[in-house]
Design a protein around this motif. Structure first.
Motif, mmCIF file in Angstrom:
data_model
loop_
_atom_site.group_PDB
_atom_site.id
_atom_site.type_symbol
_atom_site.label_atom_id
_atom_site.label_comp_id
_atom_site.label_asym_id
_atom_site.label_seq_id
_atom_site.Cartn_x
_atom_site.Cartn_y
_atom_site.Cartn_z
ATOM 1 N N TRP A 268 18.892 61.254 -43.174
ATOM 2 C CA TRP A 268 20.123 60.635 -43.669
ATOM 3 C C TRP A 268 21.318 61.054 -42.833
ATOM 4 C CZ3 TRP A 268 24.124 63.639 -45.019
ATOM 5 C CH2 TRP A 268 23.921 64.866 -45.639
ATOM 6 N N HIS B 107 21.852 58.685 -39.953
ATOM 7 C CA HIS B 107 22.480 57.420 -40.363
ATOM 8 C C HIS B 107 23.980 57.621 -40.579
ATOM 9 C CE1 HIS B 107 19.013 54.784 -40.969
ATOM 10 N NE2 HIS B 107 18.368 55.863 -41.351
ATOM 11 N N VAL C 200 25.547 46.768 -40.261
ATOM 12 C CA VAL C 200 24.262 47.257 -40.765
ATOM 13 C C VAL C 200 23.319 46.079 -40.981
ATOM 14 C CG1 VAL C 200 23.088 48.337 -42.732
ATOM 15 C CG2 VAL C 200 25.154 49.391 -41.791
ATOM 16 N N TYR D 197 23.387 48.945 -36.416
ATOM 17 C CA TYR D 197 23.213 50.361 -36.741
ATOM 18 C C TYR D 197 21.717 50.599 -36.918
ATOM 19 C CZ TYR D 197 28.219 50.857 -37.591
ATOM 20 O OH TYR D 197 29.581 50.907 -37.445
ATOM 21 N N GLY E 5 18.180 51.378 -38.458
ATOM 22 C CA GLY E 5 17.629 51.184 -39.790
ATOM 23 C C GLY E 5 18.090 49.885 -40.422
ATOM 24 N N GLU F 80 17.196 51.111 -45.888
ATOM 25 C CA GLU F 80 17.134 52.473 -45.345
ATOM 26 C C GLU F 80 18.525 53.097 -45.297
ATOM 27 O OE1 GLU F 80 15.218 54.783 -41.497
ATOM 28 O OE2 GLU F 80 15.195 52.604 -41.549
ATOM 29 N N THR F 81 19.512 52.304 -44.926
ATOM 30 C CA THR F 81 20.883 52.806 -44.883
ATOM 31 C C THR F 81 21.391 53.120 -46.281
ATOM 32 O OG1 THR F 81 21.310 51.580 -42.847
ATOM 33 C CG2 THR F 81 23.239 52.302 -44.092
ATOM 34 N N ALA G 82 19.954 56.377 -47.263
ATOM 35 C CA ALA G 82 20.644 57.453 -46.547
ATOM 36 C C ALA G 82 22.004 57.741 -47.181
ATOM 37 C CB ALA G 82 20.807 57.091 -45.073
#
Length: 89
Positions: A6, A9, A35, A40, A42, A46-47, A50
């Motif tokens: 994380w 990210h 995103v 970015y 991931g 996933e973001t 994170a």
């Protein structure tokens, strides 16, 4: 997700906002779009994971990528970003 995952990210996001004077809705929208558009690492899910982990972390989030934003400002921004990404589901 472990801390290193994380943190990467979050650092990527902080790198992308380091020169923004204020962390307003325009910046939230720009990063959320980045995103979802793959600018970015991931994907959106996933973001989001994170960001959830980061916001639970009791330590500093702004300690590796230095910005002129306070820890409180970074946390508020990341929370707003999380909300914006969740709304894009």
């Amino acid at each position: 997700m472990d801390t290193n995952s994380w943190k990467g990210h979050v650092n990527g996001i902080l790198y992308g906002i380091q020169f923004d004077r204020t962390l307003d809705d325009t910046v939230v929208t720009r990063v959320a779009t980045g995103v979802t558009d793959g600018r970015y690492p991931g994907d959106r899910a996933e973001t989001l994971d994170a960001l959830t982990q980061a916001l639970r972390h009791p330590g500093p989030l702004n300690d590796q990528i230095e910005t002129h934003h306070s820890e409180e400002s970074v946390r508020v921004f990341l929370s707003q970003l999380s909300t914006a990404l969740a709304a894009r589901a």
